[in-house]
Motif scaffolding. Structure first.
Motif, PDB file in Angstrom:
ATOM      1  N   LYS A  20      -1.889  -9.727 -12.675  1.00  0.00           N
ATOM      2  CA  LYS A  20      -1.460 -10.576 -14.065  1.00  0.00           C
ATOM      3  C   LYS A  20      -1.253  -9.823 -14.815  1.00  0.00           C
ATOM      4  CE  LYS A  20      -5.858 -13.868 -12.954  1.00  0.00           C
ATOM      5  NZ  LYS A  20      -7.502 -14.324 -13.986  1.00  0.00           N
ATOM      6  N   VAL A  21      -0.876  -9.038 -14.660  1.00  0.00           N
ATOM      7  CA  VAL A  21      -0.259  -8.195 -15.945  1.00  0.00           C
ATOM      8  C   VAL A  21       0.585  -6.888 -15.356  1.00  0.00           C
ATOM      9  CG1 VAL A  21      -2.156  -8.697 -17.174  1.00  0.00           C
ATOM     10  CG2 VAL A  21      -2.399  -6.794 -16.013  1.00  0.00           C
ATOM     11  N   ASN A  22       1.143  -7.297 -14.226  1.00  0.00           N
ATOM     12  CA  ASN A  22       1.735  -6.060 -13.407  1.00  0.00           C
ATOM     13  C   ASN A  22       2.246  -6.426 -12.238  1.00  0.00           C
ATOM     14  OD1 ASN A  22       3.334  -3.522 -12.368  1.00  0.00           O
ATOM     15  ND2 ASN A  22       1.783  -2.626 -13.734  1.00  0.00           N
ATOM     16  N   GLU A  23       3.415  -6.646 -12.126  1.00  0.00           N
ATOM     17  CA  GLU A  23       3.603  -8.104 -10.902  1.00  0.00           C
ATOM     18  C   GLU A  23       4.688  -6.798 -10.011  1.00  0.00           C
ATOM     19  OE1 GLU A  23       7.266 -10.361 -12.334  1.00  0.00           O
ATOM     20  OE2 GLU A  23       5.838 -12.180 -13.505  1.00  0.00           O
ATOM     21  N   LYS A  24       4.173  -5.783 -10.647  1.00  0.00           N
ATOM     22  CA  LYS A  24       5.376  -4.407  -9.327  1.00  0.00           C
ATOM     23  C   LYS A  24       3.820  -4.168  -8.328  1.00  0.00           C
ATOM     24  CE  LYS A  24       8.432  -2.389 -11.996  1.00  0.00           C
ATOM     25  NZ  LYS A  24       8.829  -0.744 -12.506  1.00  0.00           N
ATOM     26  N   VAL A  25       2.651  -4.448  -8.624  1.00  0.00           N
ATOM     27  CA  VAL A  25       1.308  -4.395  -8.032  1.00  0.00           C
ATOM     28  C   VAL A  25       2.072  -4.912  -6.736  1.00  0.00           C
ATOM     29  CG1 VAL A  25      -1.110  -3.803  -7.896  1.00  0.00           C
ATOM     30  CG2 VAL A  25       0.564  -2.867 -10.107  1.00  0.00           C
ATOM     31  N   VAL A  26       1.315  -4.454  -5.193  1.00  0.00           N
ATOM     32  CA  VAL A  26       0.994  -4.642  -3.993  1.00  0.00           C
ATOM     33  C   VAL A  26      -0.176  -4.314  -3.425  1.00  0.00           C
ATOM     34  CG1 VAL A  26       3.085  -6.002  -3.967  1.00  0.00           C
ATOM     35  CG2 VAL A  26       2.724  -3.252  -2.814  1.00  0.00           C
ATOM     36  N   VAL A  27      -0.993  -5.104  -2.768  1.00  0.00           N
ATOM     37  CA  VAL A  27      -2.252  -4.382  -2.486  1.00  0.00           C
ATOM     38  C   VAL A  27      -2.101  -4.856  -0.278  1.00  0.00           C
ATOM     39  CG1 VAL A  27      -4.749  -4.610  -1.780  1.00  0.00           C
ATOM     40  CG2 VAL A  27      -3.192  -4.571  -4.235  1.00  0.00           C
ATOM     41  N   LEU A  28      -2.390  -2.944  -0.180  1.00  0.00           N
ATOM     42  CA  LEU A  28      -2.795  -2.954   1.502  1.00  0.00           C
ATOM     43  C   LEU A  28      -3.934  -2.976   1.838  1.00  0.00           C
ATOM     44  CD1 LEU A  28      -0.014  -1.741   0.265  1.00  0.00           C
ATOM     45  CD2 LEU A  28       1.001  -1.602   2.603  1.00  0.00           C
ATOM     46  N   ASP A  29      -4.022  -3.522   2.929  1.00  0.00           N
ATOM     47  CA  ASP A  29      -5.998  -3.296   3.670  1.00  0.00           C
ATOM     48  C   ASP A  29      -5.233  -2.945   4.424  1.00  0.00           C
ATOM     49  OD1 ASP A  29      -8.467  -3.245   4.093  1.00  0.00           O
ATOM     50  OD2 ASP A  29      -8.443  -3.753   2.122  1.00  0.00           O
ATOM     51  N   ALA A  67       5.601   2.339  -2.477  1.00  0.00           N
ATOM     52  CA  ALA A  67       6.446   3.104  -3.984  1.00  0.00           C
ATOM     53  C   ALA A  67       7.804   3.700  -3.633  1.00  0.00           C
ATOM     54  CB  ALA A  67       5.445   4.345  -3.433  1.00  0.00           C
ATOM     55  N   ALA A  68       8.442   3.718  -2.759  1.00  0.00           N
ATOM     56  CA  ALA A  68       9.940   4.078  -2.654  1.00  0.00           C
ATOM     57  C   ALA A  68      10.961   3.252  -3.269  1.00  0.00           C
ATOM     58  CB  ALA A  68      10.179   4.761  -1.318  1.00  0.00           C
ATOM     59  N   ALA A  69      10.540   1.804  -2.992  1.00  0.00           N
ATOM     60  CA  ALA A  69      11.489   0.398  -2.935  1.00  0.00           C
ATOM     61  C   ALA A  69      10.654   0.192  -4.743  1.00  0.00           C
ATOM     62  CB  ALA A  69      10.751   0.184  -2.372  1.00  0.00           C
ATOM     63  N   GLY A  70       9.715   1.416  -4.990  1.00  0.00           N
ATOM     64  CA  GLY A  70       9.782   0.574  -6.746  1.00  0.00           C
ATOM     65  C   GLY A  70       8.914  -0.238  -7.235  1.00  0.00           C
ATOM     66  N   LYS A  71       7.234  -0.185  -6.316  1.00  0.00           N
ATOM     67  CA  LYS A  71       6.609  -0.893  -6.472  1.00  0.00           C
ATOM     68  C   LYS A  71       5.607   0.487  -6.546  1.00  0.00           C
ATOM     69  CE  LYS A  71       8.333  -4.761  -5.376  1.00  0.00           C
ATOM     70  NZ  LYS A  71       8.811  -6.151  -6.416  1.00  0.00           N
ATOM     71  N   ILE A  72       4.380  -0.412  -7.609  1.00  0.00           N
ATOM     72  CA  ILE A  72       3.192   0.294  -7.098  1.00  0.00           C
ATOM     73  C   ILE A  72       1.791  -0.477  -6.003  1.00  0.00           C
ATOM     74  CG2 ILE A  72       0.786   0.859  -9.277  1.00  0.00           C
ATOM     75  CD1 ILE A  72       3.343   0.268 -10.872  1.00  0.00           C
ATOM     76  N   TYR A  96       3.865  15.055  -0.848  1.00  0.00           N
ATOM     77  CA  TYR A  96       5.241  16.129  -0.730  1.00  0.00           C
ATOM     78  C   TYR A  96       6.025  15.219  -1.496  1.00  0.00           C
ATOM     79  CZ  TYR A  96       8.460  18.367   1.682  1.00  0.00           C
ATOM     80  OH  TYR A  96       9.872  19.426   1.740  1.00  0.00           O
ATOM     81  N   PRO A  97       6.131  14.365  -1.103  1.00  0.00           N
ATOM     82  CA  PRO A  97       7.403  13.595  -2.137  1.00  0.00           C
ATOM     83  C   PRO A  97       7.058  12.555  -3.399  1.00  0.00           C
ATOM     84  CG  PRO A  97       7.052  11.619  -0.304  1.00  0.00           C
ATOM     85  CD  PRO A  97       6.017  13.076  -0.191  1.00  0.00           C
ATOM     86  N   LYS A  98       5.807  13.023  -3.538  1.00  0.00           N
ATOM     87  CA  LYS A  98       5.052  12.599  -4.525  1.00  0.00           C
ATOM     88  C   LYS A  98       5.558  11.174  -5.093  1.00  0.00           C
ATOM     89  CE  LYS A  98       3.687  14.227  -9.363  1.00  0.00           C
ATOM     90  NZ  LYS A  98       4.274  15.239 -10.704  1.00  0.00           N
ATOM     91  N   LEU A  99       5.383  10.314  -3.908  1.00  0.00           N
ATOM     92  CA  LEU A  99       5.392   9.110  -3.923  1.00  0.00           C
ATOM     93  C   LEU A  99       3.517   8.078  -4.987  1.00  0.00           C
ATOM     94  CD1 LEU A  99       6.886   7.894  -1.403  1.00  0.00           C
ATOM     95  CD2 LEU A  99       8.155   7.879  -3.526  1.00  0.00           C
ATOM     96  N   ASN A 100       5.119   6.958  -5.893  1.00  0.00           N
ATOM     97  CA  ASN A 100       3.640   6.582  -6.547  1.00  0.00           C
ATOM     98  C   ASN A 100       2.123   5.459  -5.814  1.00  0.00           C
ATOM     99  OD1 ASN A 100       2.611   5.918  -9.461  1.00  0.00           O
ATOM    100  ND2 ASN A 100       3.775   3.789  -9.693  1.00  0.00           N
TER     101      ASN A 100
END
Length: 313
Positions: A20-29, A67-72, A96-100
């Motif tokens: 709700k507070v961070n639109e960059k968050v996506v979830v994968l399962d 993450a490389a596209a700017g999402k979390i 290795y690329p220290k992705l978020n």
């Protein structure tokens, strides 16, 4: 500590709040959303939830792409599959690329219970701790777990969070507790020995302290929720002030908290030390509480270790 909540339950609720507070968050399962509790996020934000199927390497690779596209991205599955089957992707495509990427793995440890040895990850902390750039977190209760999720969303870089299946005692007060990555917490003072615990073993450590107190032994209790970067300062202080250390983890004594604390002690303040954890063995199917007893992961086992280590002072 009367109320009990599984850390995976807290994770699911935290994700829904975070969304709700961070639109960059996506979830994968990986087809386990009802078990990992990411289904809470799916209900609230169906367009930001992605079921990758039973394909853990793809789960992690896709998370890296987000993450490389700017999402979390928060990527979830059982700990055994996250750290086992997808290890190489985590190492080479995320760390290795220290992705978020935030890897939040549930059903860790012996308390998975009846699912048995194939599903009881007892080496996940060791595997993740060994990878450069990875932060490793193992919260003790629901309050700590929820705050950890918000904290890692603010941190830029790879994170592994270990979560459990079974309900565990709530230790912290949500109104006063503040989670900080890399900072251990002294829950109780003590001068005779220090019990340094992580995850569900923090509750056992607190119980052990009460048992020891009845015998006139004052044990300090420390919660190390972040295994990497580990709080060296709180460990060294405990060693110098108590002269004896016991570690407690629902994990193999090789490579996890016990190893991490031993590394700090041997380089900075060597003192007698004992490790409580599974002893280089696989688990088995059974009821969680019975497995905790069989594999030496109870307050009574911690008490025994404290008494033994004090003899070495």
């Amino acid at each position: 500590m009367a109320e009990k909540i599984a850390t995976r339950e807290a994770y699911g609720k935290a994700l829904a709040k975070l969304g709700k507070v961070n639109e960059k968050v996506v979830v994968l399962d990986a087809d386990l959303s009802k078990s990992t509790k990411t289904s809470e996020f799916e209900k609230a934000f169906p367009n930001r939830f992605f079921n990758m199927g039973i394909a853990e390497q793809n789960l992690m690779g896709t998370a890296a792409g987000f993450a490389a596209a700017g999402k979390i991205p928060f990527a979830s599955t059982f700990a055994m599959f996250a750290t086992g089957r997808a290890f190489e992707i985590i190492r080479n495509s995320i760390c290795y690329p220290k992705l978020n990427v935030k890897i939040c793995a549930t059903h860790a440890g012996i308390t998975v219970g009846e699912d048995g040895a194939s599903h009881q990850a007892l080496e996940d902390l060791a595997c993740m701790r060994a990878i450069p750039n990875m932060v490793v977190i193992n919260p003790a209760d629901a309050v700590s777990a929820e705050q950890a999720i918000f904290a890692i969303a603010e941190y830029h870089g790879p994170v592994y969070v270990r979560l459990g299946r079974a309900a565990v005692p709530v230790i912290y007060d949500a109104n006063s507790f503040r989670f900080e990555i890399g900072k251990g917490i002294e829950l109780c003072p003590g001068k005779d020995a220090a019990i340094i615990a992580t995850g569900i073993m923090v509750a056992e450590a607190l119980q052990a302290r009460e048992m020891l107190e009845k015998e006139g032994i004052e044990a300090r209790v420390i919660d190390i929720h972040t295994l990497k970067p580990i709080d060296k300062e709180i460990i060294i202080k405990a060693a110098r002030e108590t002269g004896a250390i016991v570690t407690a983890e629902e994990h193999n004594i090789l490579g996890g908290l016990g190893s991490a604390v031993a590394e700090v002690l041997v380089e900075n303040s060597p003192v007698p030390m004992k490790r409580v954890g599974t002893r280089d063995t696989f688990g088995e199917s059974g009821k969680p509480n019975e497995l905790m007893i069989k594999y030496g992961l109870t307050a009574a086992h911690i008490v025994e270790a404290v008494k033994e280590v004090r003899k070495l002072k």
